[in-house]
Design a protein around this motif. Structure first.
Motif, mmCIF file in Angstrom:
data_model
loop_
_atom_site.group_PDB
_atom_site.id
_atom_site.type_symbol
_atom_site.label_atom_id
_atom_site.label_comp_id
_atom_site.label_asym_id
_atom_site.label_seq_id
_atom_site.Cartn_x
_atom_site.Cartn_y
_atom_site.Cartn_z
ATOM 1 N N TYR A 75 0.855 -1.185 0.000
ATOM 2 C CA TYR A 75 0.000 0.000 0.000
ATOM 3 C C TYR A 75 0.893 1.237 0.000
ATOM 4 O O TYR A 75 2.077 1.184 0.343
ATOM 5 N N THR A 76 0.305 2.359 -0.391
ATOM 6 C CA THR A 76 1.031 3.617 -0.518
ATOM 7 C C THR A 76 0.437 4.634 0.454
ATOM 8 O O THR A 76 -0.773 4.809 0.514
ATOM 9 N N VAL A 77 1.333 5.313 1.185
ATOM 10 C CA VAL A 77 0.931 6.393 2.099
ATOM 11 C C VAL A 77 1.332 7.714 1.455
ATOM 12 O O VAL A 77 2.509 7.937 1.143
ATOM 13 N N ASP A 78 0.362 8.583 1.226
ATOM 14 C CA ASP A 78 0.620 9.860 0.577
ATOM 15 C C ASP A 78 1.313 10.830 1.532
ATOM 16 O O ASP A 78 1.324 10.649 2.752
ATOM 17 N N GLU A 79 1.878 11.893 0.936
ATOM 18 C CA GLU A 79 2.523 12.927 1.723
ATOM 19 C C GLU A 79 1.485 13.650 2.584
ATOM 20 O O GLU A 79 0.399 13.988 2.129
ATOM 21 N N GLY A 80 1.855 13.909 3.834
ATOM 22 C CA GLY A 80 0.928 14.563 4.753
ATOM 23 C C GLY A 80 0.008 13.609 5.482
ATOM 24 O O GLY A 80 -0.866 14.063 6.223
ATOM 25 N N THR A 81 0.171 12.302 5.268
ATOM 26 C CA THR A 81 -0.642 11.298 5.950
ATOM 27 C C THR A 81 0.253 10.283 6.642
ATOM 28 O O THR A 81 1.450 10.209 6.375
ATOM 29 N N ARG A 82 -0.337 9.531 7.547
ATOM 30 C CA ARG A 82 0.367 8.473 8.246
ATOM 31 C C ARG A 82 -0.509 7.221 8.234
ATOM 32 O O ARG A 82 -1.738 7.304 8.279
ATOM 33 N N GLY A 83 0.149 6.049 8.149
ATOM 34 C CA GLY A 83 -0.571 4.782 8.154
ATOM 35 C C GLY A 83 -0.455 4.103 9.512
ATOM 36 O O GLY A 83 0.645 3.831 9.982
ATOM 37 N N VAL A 84 -1.600 3.820 10.146
ATOM 38 C CA VAL A 84 -1.626 3.143 11.442
ATOM 39 C C VAL A 84 -1.934 1.668 11.186
ATOM 40 O O VAL A 84 -3.026 1.318 10.725
ATOM 41 N N VAL A 85 -0.964 0.789 11.475
ATOM 42 C CA VAL A 85 -1.091 -0.644 11.209
ATOM 43 C C VAL A 85 -1.544 -1.337 12.494
ATOM 44 O O VAL A 85 -0.952 -1.150 13.560
ATOM 45 N N THR A 86 -2.589 -2.148 12.366
ATOM 46 C CA THR A 86 -3.104 -2.938 13.495
ATOM 47 C C THR A 86 -3.103 -4.413 13.107
ATOM 48 O O THR A 86 -3.389 -4.774 11.954
ATOM 49 N N ARG A 87 -2.800 -5.262 14.068
ATOM 50 C CA ARG A 87 -2.804 -6.703 13.863
ATOM 51 C C ARG A 87 -3.877 -7.311 14.779
ATOM 52 O O ARG A 87 -3.746 -7.279 15.991
ATOM 53 N N PHE A 88 -4.912 -7.809 14.144
ATOM 54 C CA PHE A 88 -6.076 -8.314 14.865
ATOM 55 C C PHE A 88 -6.607 -7.266 15.845
ATOM 56 O O PHE A 88 -7.009 -7.564 16.964
ATOM 57 N N GLY A 89 -6.575 -5.987 15.392
ATOM 58 C CA GLY A 89 -7.088 -4.883 16.194
ATOM 59 C C GLY A 89 -6.101 -4.236 17.118
ATOM 60 O O GLY A 89 -6.387 -3.161 17.660
ATOM 61 N N ALA A 90 -4.935 -4.831 17.340
ATOM 62 C CA ALA A 90 -3.929 -4.257 18.230
ATOM 63 C C ALA A 90 -2.933 -3.427 17.427
ATOM 64 O O ALA A 90 -2.569 -3.784 16.302
ATOM 65 N N TYR A 91 -2.464 -2.294 18.014
ATOM 66 C CA TYR A 91 -1.544 -1.402 17.320
ATOM 67 C C TYR A 91 -0.199 -2.079 17.099
ATOM 68 O O TYR A 91 0.351 -2.725 18.006
ATOM 69 N N VAL A 92 0.348 -1.938 15.873
ATOM 70 C CA VAL A 92 1.655 -2.494 15.532
ATOM 71 C C VAL A 92 2.667 -1.367 15.336
ATOM 72 O O VAL A 92 3.675 -1.291 16.036
ATOM 73 N N ASN A 93 2.454 -0.498 14.395
ATOM 74 C CA ASN A 93 3.353 0.624 14.159
ATOM 75 C C ASN A 93 2.664 1.668 13.296
ATOM 76 O O ASN A 93 1.545 1.463 12.810
ATOM 77 N N THR A 94 3.375 2.791 13.102
ATOM 78 C CA THR A 94 2.895 3.896 12.257
ATOM 79 C C THR A 94 3.861 4.048 11.096
ATOM 80 O O THR A 94 5.072 4.220 11.297
ATOM 81 N N THR A 95 3.350 3.976 9.889
ATOM 82 C CA THR A 95 4.188 4.031 8.696
ATOM 83 C C THR A 95 4.223 5.444 8.132
ATOM 84 O O THR A 95 3.250 6.198 8.226
ATOM 85 N N GLN A 96 5.366 5.770 7.531
ATOM 86 C CA GLN A 96 5.586 7.095 6.962
ATOM 87 C C GLN A 96 5.164 7.119 5.490
ATOM 88 O O GLN A 96 4.880 6.078 4.887
ATOM 89 N N PRO A 97 5.112 8.301 4.876
ATOM 90 C CA PRO A 97 4.732 8.389 3.467
ATOM 91 C C PRO A 97 5.657 7.563 2.573
ATOM 92 O O PRO A 97 6.866 7.486 2.800
ATOM 93 N N GLY A 98 5.077 6.943 1.550
ATOM 94 C CA GLY A 98 5.823 6.118 0.621
ATOM 95 C C GLY A 98 5.167 4.755 0.445
ATOM 96 O O GLY A 98 4.034 4.512 0.885
#
Length: 397
Positions: A75-98
């Motif tokens: 997946y692609t994260v646009d500039e000015g946004t952040r991706g919040v990754v969850t695994r079975f509903g639990a927080y994993v990490n926050t991804t940067q644009p790209g």
């Protein structure tokens, strides 16, 4: 012949088996397709409907499905946004644009949050799509410190500063922010007087509201950053609007009169101070002059006293002559001592001078030759008086 009996030429009304133009049989089509698939995955072509593909073909299908499932995790994260990754509903990490990858669904999910978007809430009014502001009295009416009611309308702009906190710590961040804003606003207005809210205190109130809102949102860990707080309007209720406007006009008139009085004071006071300073300086000058004259008189008297002790008679005579010279020099009347006579001639020079001025002025009616009167110079007469006085002193001695 009935409807279900074969017709002529052994034709069945429900099928066209014996017709050369009839479509192929369904079983034949299925069998043909099965044979082709069996050839692709290594199976035989002699089986019926119950014969399936071989284990090798199933492995290829499974591998292809896994590859496709793995590719769906990109997946692609646009500039000015952040991706919040969850695994079975639990927080994993926050991804940067790209370009990023995560374990595909249903194991992991990605929520893209815009952290640069300027969001805003309205308290006390609704903009109504740009067609004017509609008041919400339940939110706008507030009580001040001096027990007055004011109608306050506030707009708060914010953005996301922490995508994780914004997504997990608060169920509805916008609603939470609105409730906090209304609570903080009522507290700040309740600590202020009505005149302060409506006049010079707007900037201070806005700063206080912004600071307190940010403190509460940080304590809740909402991941929200307050960018600006705008006080759209602050006014008394509509029922007392006219009286309040009259009070404002009276206050403005008071301020205008105060300004005029200060302007007059600024004009008069410096002049008065200048005049007072001039008088003081003149007094100081007069004081110095009198003191200097007194010192001179004392010095002159001391010198006369010294001379008087040496020759009292001469000093008395000289002092008398100087005094008479001083007195007669200030008078317009002149006494002339004529030699050989006992009478003293009196010349009223002041009257003669006035008569000369009147005669020199032309008469408005009759015309005649002007009469000119000349008098001897006073300086010469004084000289004669001094000479005659000295002659008398010599004869007396």
């Amino acid at each position: 012949m009935s409807w279900n009996e074969p017709g002529g030429g052994k034709k069945d009304p429900w099928s066209g088996r014996n017709d050369k133009n009839d479509p192929p049989d369904l079983e034949e089509v299925i069998r043909s397709l099965q044979d082709k698939l069996g050839g692709i995955f290594g199976g035989g072509s002699k089986g019926g409907l119950g014969n399936g593909p071989s284990m090798k073909g199933v492995g290829f299908l499974a591998a292809g499905a896994v590859i496709l499932w793995g590719l769906s995790g990109f997946y692609t994260v646009d500039e000015g946004t952040r991706g919040v990754v969850t695994r079975f509903g639990a927080y994993v990490n926050t991804t940067q644009p790209g370009l990023n990858w995560h374990i595909p669904s249903p194991v992991e999910q990605v929520s893209v949050i815009n952290v640069e978007q300027q969001r805003f809430i309205e308290v006390g009014y609704r903009s109504g799509g740009g067609q004017g502001m509609g008041s919400v009295p339940k939110e706008a009416m507030m009580l001040t410190k001096d027990e007055n009611i004011v109608d306050v309308r506030l707009a708060v702009q914010y953005q996301v500063k922490d995508a994780k906190d914004y997504a997990f710590n608060v169920l509805d961040p916008a609603s939470t922010l609105k409730q906090v804003t209304e609570s903080v606003q009522r507290g700040v207005i309740g600590r202020s007087d009505m005149d302060f809210v409506l006049t010079e205190g707007r900037s201070d109130i806005v700063l206080a509201i912004k600071s307190e809102i940010q403190a509460v949102m940080d304590a809740y860990k909402t991941g929200i950053l307050i960018t600006s707080v705008n006080l759209q309007d602050a006014q008394p209720p509509e029922q007392v609007q006219g009286s309040f406007e009259d009070a404002i006009k009276a206050r403005e008139d008071k301020q205008r009169l105060i300004n005029e009085a200060e302007a007059y004071s600024n004009d008069v006071v410096p002049k008065a101070r200048g005049a007072a300073s001039r008088i003081v300086q003149e007094s100081e000058g007069y004081k110095e002059k009198v003191i200097a004259r007194a010192n001179g008189d004392v010095s002159r008297f001391s010198q006369l006293l010294t001379e008087y002790k040496k020759a009292p008679a001469v000093t008395k005579q000289r002092m008398y002559i100087e005094a008479m010279e001083l007195v007669l020099g200030r008078s317009n009347n002149v006494l002339v001592d004529v030699k050989g006579g006992n009478n003293i001639m009196y010349l009223p020079l002041e009257k003669l001078a006035n008569k000369t001025v009147e005669d020199a002025t032309p008469a408005p009616v009759a015309s005649h030759e002007p009469v000119s009167l000349t008098s001897p110079p006073v300086k010469d007469i004084k000289t004669d008086v001094r000479a005659s006085s000295r002659e008398r002193d010599v004869r007396g001695r």
